[in-house]
Design a protein around this motif. Structure first.
Motif, PDB file in Angstrom:
ATOM      1  N   GLY A 252      -4.502  24.152  10.949  1.00 27.51           N
ATOM      2  CA  GLY A 252      -5.621  23.376  11.459  1.00 27.51           C
ATOM      3  C   GLY A 252      -5.414  21.883  11.312  1.00 27.51           C
ATOM      4  O   GLY A 252      -6.373  21.122  11.130  1.00 27.51           O
ATOM      5  N   ALA A 253      -4.152  21.430  11.402  1.00 25.02           N
ATOM      6  CA  ALA A 253      -3.830  20.015  11.218  1.00 25.02           C
ATOM      7  C   ALA A 253      -3.340  19.403  12.522  1.00 25.02           C
ATOM      8  O   ALA A 253      -2.645  20.050  13.313  1.00 25.02           O
ATOM      9  CB  ALA A 253      -2.752  19.862  10.147  1.00 25.02           C
ATOM     10  N   LYS A 254      -3.683  18.131  12.761  1.00 25.84           N
ATOM     11  CA  LYS A 254      -3.213  17.418  13.945  1.00 25.84           C
ATOM     12  C   LYS A 254      -1.807  16.882  13.730  1.00 25.84           C
ATOM     13  O   LYS A 254      -0.960  16.926  14.628  1.00 25.84           O
ATOM     14  CB  LYS A 254      -4.165  16.270  14.283  1.00 25.84           C
ATOM     15  CG  LYS A 254      -3.783  15.482  15.530  1.00 25.84           C
ATOM     16  CD  LYS A 254      -4.791  14.388  15.812  1.00 25.84           C
ATOM     17  CE  LYS A 254      -4.440  13.609  17.076  1.00 25.84           C
ATOM     18  NZ  LYS A 254      -3.177  12.850  16.946  1.00 25.84           N
ATOM     19  N   ASP A 255      -1.557  16.335  12.537  1.00 26.70           N
ATOM     20  CA  ASP A 255      -0.250  15.793  12.173  1.00 26.70           C
ATOM     21  C   ASP A 255       0.167  16.356  10.824  1.00 26.70           C
ATOM     22  O   ASP A 255      -0.675  16.834  10.053  1.00 26.70           O
ATOM     23  CB  ASP A 255      -0.287  14.260  12.097  1.00 26.70           C
ATOM     24  CG  ASP A 255      -0.600  13.620  13.442  1.00 26.70           C
ATOM     25  OD1 ASP A 255       0.017  14.018  14.452  1.00 26.70           O
ATOM     26  OD2 ASP A 255      -1.468  12.719  13.482  1.00 26.70           O
ATOM     27  N   SER A 256       1.461  16.247  10.522  1.00 28.57           N
ATOM     28  CA  SER A 256       1.941  16.734   9.226  1.00 28.57           C
ATOM     29  C   SER A 256       1.491  15.816   8.093  1.00 28.57           C
ATOM     30  O   SER A 256       1.371  16.246   6.946  1.00 28.57           O
ATOM     31  CB  SER A 256       3.468  16.867   9.231  1.00 28.57           C
ATOM     32  OG  SER A 256       4.097  15.630   9.492  1.00 28.57           O
ATOM     33  N   SER A 257       1.262  14.532   8.399  1.00 29.87           N
ATOM     34  CA  SER A 257       0.680  13.566   7.455  1.00 29.87           C
ATOM     35  C   SER A 257       0.358  12.312   8.250  1.00 29.87           C
ATOM     36  O   SER A 257       0.532  12.281   9.468  1.00 29.87           O
ATOM     37  CB  SER A 257       1.648  13.248   6.301  1.00 29.87           C
ATOM     38  OG  SER A 257       2.671  12.363   6.718  1.00 29.87           O
ATOM     39  N   ASP A 258      -0.105  11.258   7.570  1.00 25.43           N
ATOM     40  CA  ASP A 258      -0.369   9.984   8.241  1.00 25.43           C
ATOM     41  C   ASP A 258       0.547   8.899   7.706  1.00 25.43           C
ATOM     42  O   ASP A 258       0.196   7.713   7.710  1.00 25.43           O
ATOM     43  CB  ASP A 258      -1.839   9.587   8.071  1.00 25.43           C
ATOM     44  CG  ASP A 258      -2.252   9.488   6.606  1.00 25.43           C
ATOM     45  OD1 ASP A 258      -1.412   9.740   5.719  1.00 25.43           O
ATOM     46  OD2 ASP A 258      -3.422   9.151   6.345  1.00 25.43           O
ATOM     47  N   LEU A 259       1.745   9.285   7.285  1.00 25.01           N
ATOM     48  CA  LEU A 259       2.669   8.348   6.635  1.00 25.01           C
ATOM     49  C   LEU A 259       3.160   7.260   7.577  1.00 25.01           C
ATOM     50  O   LEU A 259       3.248   6.088   7.205  1.00 25.01           O
ATOM     51  CB  LEU A 259       3.862   9.120   6.064  1.00 25.01           C
ATOM     52  CG  LEU A 259       4.944   8.292   5.362  1.00 25.01           C
ATOM     53  CD1 LEU A 259       4.380   7.660   4.091  1.00 25.01           C
ATOM     54  CD2 LEU A 259       6.154   9.165   5.020  1.00 25.01           C
ATOM     55  N   ILE A 260       3.486   7.626   8.825  1.00 23.26           N
ATOM     56  CA  ILE A 260       4.069   6.680   9.776  1.00 23.26           C
ATOM     57  C   ILE A 260       2.995   6.244  10.763  1.00 23.26           C
ATOM     58  O   ILE A 260       2.483   7.075  11.522  1.00 23.26           O
ATOM     59  CB  ILE A 260       5.249   7.320  10.539  1.00 23.26           C
ATOM     60  CG1 ILE A 260       6.274   7.890   9.559  1.00 23.26           C
ATOM     61  CG2 ILE A 260       5.910   6.293  11.452  1.00 23.26           C
ATOM     62  CD1 ILE A 260       7.361   8.719  10.222  1.00 23.26           C
ATOM     63  N   PRO A 261       2.640   4.974  10.787  1.00 23.95           N
ATOM     64  CA  PRO A 261       1.566   4.504  11.680  1.00 23.95           C
ATOM     65  C   PRO A 261       1.839   4.855  13.143  1.00 23.95           C
ATOM     66  O   PRO A 261       2.897   4.532  13.689  1.00 23.95           O
ATOM     67  CB  PRO A 261       1.584   2.982  11.466  1.00 23.95           C
ATOM     68  CG  PRO A 261       2.156   2.793  10.099  1.00 23.95           C
ATOM     69  CD  PRO A 261       3.172   3.886   9.944  1.00 23.95           C
ATOM     70  N   GLY A 262       0.894   5.558  13.746  1.00 25.56           N
ATOM     71  CA  GLY A 262       1.013   5.904  15.152  1.00 25.56           C
ATOM     72  C   GLY A 262       1.884   7.110  15.444  1.00 25.56           C
ATOM     73  O   GLY A 262       1.973   7.558  16.590  1.00 25.56           O
ATOM     74  N   HIS A 263       2.549   7.654  14.442  1.00 27.77           N
ATOM     75  CA  HIS A 263       3.495   8.752  14.672  1.00 27.77           C
ATOM     76  C   HIS A 263       3.213   9.979  13.818  1.00 27.77           C
ATOM     77  O   HIS A 263       3.891  10.997  13.972  1.00 27.77           O
ATOM     78  CB  HIS A 263       4.927   8.284  14.393  1.00 27.77           C
ATOM     79  CG  HIS A 263       5.462   7.347  15.430  1.00 27.77           C
ATOM     80  ND1 HIS A 263       6.163   7.783  16.533  1.00 27.77           N
ATOM     81  CD2 HIS A 263       5.373   6.001  15.536  1.00 27.77           C
ATOM     82  CE1 HIS A 263       6.500   6.727  17.276  1.00 27.77           C
ATOM     83  NE2 HIS A 263       6.035   5.648  16.704  1.00 27.77           N
ATOM     84  N   GLY A 264       2.266   9.915  12.914  1.00 27.35           N
ATOM     85  CA  GLY A 264       2.005  11.052  12.037  1.00 27.35           C
ATOM     86  C   GLY A 264       2.915  11.036  10.822  1.00 27.35           C
ATOM     87  O   GLY A 264       3.096   9.997  10.178  1.00 27.35           O
ATOM     88  N   GLY A 265       3.497  12.187  10.511  1.00 26.34           N
ATOM     89  CA  GLY A 265       4.330  12.294   9.323  1.00 26.34           C
ATOM     90  C   GLY A 265       5.813  12.362   9.627  1.00 26.34           C
ATOM     91  O   GLY A 265       6.237  12.308  10.780  1.00 26.34           O
ATOM     92  N   ILE A 266       6.605  12.485   8.561  1.00 25.59           N
ATOM     93  CA  ILE A 266       8.056  12.611   8.718  1.00 25.59           C
ATOM     94  C   ILE A 266       8.392  13.837   9.545  1.00 25.59           C
ATOM     95  O   ILE A 266       9.232  13.797  10.452  1.00 25.59           O
ATOM     96  CB  ILE A 266       8.727  12.696   7.332  1.00 25.59           C
ATOM     97  CG1 ILE A 266       8.529  11.393   6.558  1.00 25.59           C
ATOM     98  CG2 ILE A 266      10.224  13.012   7.470  1.00 25.59           C
ATOM     99  CD1 ILE A 266       9.016  11.459   5.125  1.00 25.59           C
ATOM    100  N   LEU A 267       7.723  14.940   9.257  1.00 27.08           N
ATOM    101  CA  LEU A 267       8.007  16.188   9.951  1.00 27.08           C
ATOM    102  C   LEU A 267       7.676  16.091  11.442  1.00 27.08           C
ATOM    103  O   LEU A 267       8.355  16.704  12.274  1.00 27.08           O
ATOM    104  CB  LEU A 267       7.216  17.327   9.304  1.00 27.08           C
ATOM    105  CG  LEU A 267       7.649  18.758   9.647  1.00 27.08           C
ATOM    106  CD1 LEU A 267       9.111  18.980   9.312  1.00 27.08           C
ATOM    107  CD2 LEU A 267       6.773  19.756   8.900  1.00 27.08           C
ATOM    108  N   ASP A 268       6.666  15.305  11.791  1.00 26.43           N
ATOM    109  CA  ASP A 268       6.329  15.109  13.200  1.00 26.43           C
ATOM    110  C   ASP A 268       7.460  14.408  13.949  1.00 26.43           C
ATOM    111  O   ASP A 268       7.634  14.603  15.155  1.00 26.43           O
ATOM    112  CB  ASP A 268       5.045  14.285  13.335  1.00 26.43           C
ATOM    113  CG  ASP A 268       3.829  15.027  12.825  1.00 26.43           C
ATOM    114  OD1 ASP A 268       3.697  16.219  13.133  1.00 26.43           O
ATOM    115  OD2 ASP A 268       3.031  14.421  12.085  1.00 26.43           O
ATOM    116  N   ARG A 269       8.225  13.575  13.257  1.00 27.84           N
ATOM    117  CA  ARG A 269       9.351  12.872  13.880  1.00 27.84           C
ATOM    118  C   ARG A 269      10.648  13.654  13.769  1.00 27.84           C
ATOM    119  O   ARG A 269      11.580  13.444  14.564  1.00 27.84           O
ATOM    120  CB  ARG A 269       9.544  11.491  13.222  1.00 27.84           C
ATOM    121  CG  ARG A 269       8.422  10.494  13.395  1.00 27.84           C
ATOM    122  CD  ARG A 269       8.161  10.176  14.858  1.00 27.84           C
ATOM    123  NE  ARG A 269       7.148  11.054  15.457  1.00 27.84           N
ATOM    124  CZ  ARG A 269       7.105  11.430  16.723  1.00 27.84           C
ATOM    125  NH1 ARG A 269       8.041  11.045  17.559  1.00 27.84           N
ATOM    126  NH2 ARG A 269       6.153  12.212  17.169  1.00 27.84           N
TER     127      ARG A 269
END
Length: 289
Positions: A252-269
């Motif tokens: 139920g998550a949109k991104d893996s985290s909010d670590l990277i501004p505008g890109h979500g988390g490390i895993l999203d990249r």
């Protein structure tokens, strides 16, 4: 508008930094940098898998760090080193991504957060991250001579080919999907992804990969093999992207985290790269490139 600007600024910082690291860091330092990055992605993977306790996640990440150290130590010999352990792990990683297609075809598998579901997802994290790291180190350290009078080893450029192919495929899929996308690729997992986007990603990934590979001094006769390599790599990068989308849907998550501004988390990249690197390394070896 502000979100798009933030996303672009982050991309302009991350992209050149990654390229410079790949081209100019020694393989030992590249291995350390990649390990830190991948372990950060693994931290996010474990959270998506239902491990909410930070201490438990930290212990799991530490165990994987020790596994990386053990693989590096086990590959060291008096003659300089052997890739046998890394090659075996890469094969395991490719086998996992092939098997993951069955999971993607059964959306509900592992979605109910039972104990066995969490265990399988944790194991999947290991099978995704460790082989990708092994593939990255193997590609970067490939002893195939050098170009530019010894300034940039060919292995460094081959790793850049893999990464640029995936990055270009992501871009091509985004724009082709927006312009031509009509047929959904996996609507339950990722409603915005389309077959037209996948085709656009394959085309741009192949073009960019073949352009970057020219810096290795490869013969023109080998370019058809490179095209096949890039195409297969893009297809599996899409599998990695879809699998992370599945994890996020289940959590139920949109991104893996909010670590990277505008890109979500490390895993999203890194999701596409995790699947692409082992496949790229294996297919490259099989094609004799």
């Amino acid at each position: 508008m502000a979100a798009t600007r933030t996303r672009m600024i982050s991309a302009f910082v991350m992209g050149p930094s990654a390229i410079l690291a790949v081209l100019f860091l020694p393989t030992s330092w590249m291995a350390v940098a990649a390990a830190l990055l991948f372990l950060g992605g693994l931290w996010e993977w474990f959270k998506l898998s239902g491990v909410e306790d930070s201490l438990s996640r930290l212990l799991l990440v530490a165990l994987h760090m020790l596994l990386m150290v053990a693989l590096a130590w086990g590959s060291h010999t008096a003659q300089g080193g052997t890739s046998a352990l890394f090659d075996a792990v890469i094969l395991v990683g490719v086998a996992w991504w092939v098997l993951s297609l069955l999971w993607l075809a059964r959306y509900d598998f592992g979605s109910h957060h039972e104990g066995w579901s969490r265990v399988v997802k944790l194991l999947a994290g290991t099978l995704a991250v460790i082989p990708a790291w092994c593939a990255l180190v193997t590609l970067h350290g490939t002893p195939q001579g050098s170009i530019d009078h010894g300034l940039i080893p060919k292995g460094h450029v081959w790793l850049l080919v893999a990464l640029m192919t995936v990055w270009a495929a992501d871009t091509g899929a985004y724009f082709a999907g927006r312009a031509f996308g009509k047929h959904k690729l996996a609507p339950r997992i990722s409603p915005n992804k389309t077959i037209e986007g996948l085709v656009g990603g394959i085309v741009l990934g192949m073009i960019v990969g073949m352009a970057v590979v020219s810096f290795t001094g490869i013969a023109l006769a080998s370019l058809p093999a490179v095209a096949i390599l890039c195409m297969v790599t893009v297809l599996f990068s899409a599998v990695g992207d879809l699998y992370e989308s599945l994890l996020k849907r289940h959590a139920g998550a949109k991104d893996s985290s909010d670590l990277i501004p505008g890109h979500g988390g490390i895993l999203d990249r890194a999701d596409s790269v995790l699947a692409a690197l082992p496949v790229f390394a294996l297919v490259k070896a099989l094609l004799g490139l």
